[in-house]
Design an enzyme around this catalytic site. Sequence first.
Site, PDB file in Angstrom:
ATOM      1  NE  ARG A 238      44.896 -53.757 -47.954  1.00  0.00           N
ATOM      2  CZ  ARG A 238      45.400 -54.440 -46.934  1.00  0.00           C
ATOM      3  NH1 ARG A 238      44.825 -54.372 -45.747  1.00  0.00           N
ATOM      4  NH2 ARG A 238      46.481 -55.183 -47.098  1.00  0.00           N
ATOM      5  CD  GLU A 267      44.720 -47.409 -43.371  1.00  0.00           C
ATOM      6  OE1 GLU A 267      43.636 -48.000 -43.355  1.00  0.00           O
ATOM      7  OE2 GLU A 267      45.823 -48.014 -43.460  1.00  0.00           O
ATOM      8  CG  HIS A 289      45.284 -50.863 -40.939  1.00  0.00           C
ATOM      9  ND1 HIS A 289      45.235 -50.426 -42.234  1.00  0.00           N
ATOM     10  CD2 HIS A 289      45.396 -52.205 -41.020  1.00  0.00           C
ATOM     11  CE1 HIS A 289      45.322 -51.459 -43.055  1.00  0.00           C
ATOM     12  NE2 HIS A 289      45.425 -52.548 -42.328  1.00  0.00           N
TER      13      HIS A 289
END
Length: 322
Positions: A238, A267, A289
């Site tokens: 994370r 993000e 990601h």
Amino acid sequence: MSHHTPVVVFLDRETLPPEIILPRLDFEHEWRSYDSTTDAEVAGRIAGADIVVTNKVRLPAHVIEGADRLKCVAVAATGYDVVDLAACRARGIVVSNIRNYAINTVPEHTFALILALRRSLLAYRGSVARGRWIETNQFSYFDYPVHDLSGAVLGILGDGVIGQAVAAIGRAFGMIPLYASYKGVEGMGPLYTPFEEVLRRADILTLHAPLTPATRNMIGPAEFALMECRPLIINTARGGLVDEEALADALESGRIAGAGFDVATVEPPPREHVMMRLLAHDNFILTPHVAWSSREAIQSLADQLVENINLFWRGAPRNVVT
């Protein structure tokens, strides 16, 4: 369970690739799917829903309170911080999540980053493309460091199924895995090495912890100062576990040997974000990601998501977080 045809609403189908097949639910229902949903659109879209599916769309308390028929929120991810759990508990709404689907994909991505950095793959590829190999009079050149994994100390922050799978792969490479005790927690037992000792001894530090108030910025300036072995820092968990400005200072000052991140605090990060600036360095890798996103893992997630909804409707919910 109900006299009307239940309505199932998926708020952000676009968070899963289009080629991933969502199995059909095994009860009669009306399915409404949206590629994406803004905060302003959520309340209207779930107003008549019995079941809501969300990956990253937020369901705050005021939205939940306005959805009179809502009985179940099926989160299409492991992390469920997008849902106000207290509001769901107050209404008796079941919230379920996805578990253990990423047990292969995240560890493999972790080691892709480790291997690329440990052997300076990006630096060498770039130098070959710039003509460096052609300019040499030898079959090889040694501009960038290359290190084996065998014998290296692998510090693991996070002891869940992902962290355990990373340790198993590390052992196969001949590495020495150390599970760090939780920051600020003493006496966790013989399977754990004190947090600060792991920071001092690790050649590679990899993060596999959830983002909570206790883990936010768990690696900051004080922690980087303890790193005696110039480790690689890997984060496929994370954004926010590592203080990004402190990371930049450590990388640019040579305190660490490199970093591989699949996550950021924002993000997607804007162009001026510190993580984007770090991309100028050959010893920094940022991927968007995608550690979780092998086709096999996402199909497993989709299958589990649908089965979570089926089991809820049968009266036997699983993976309940409320």
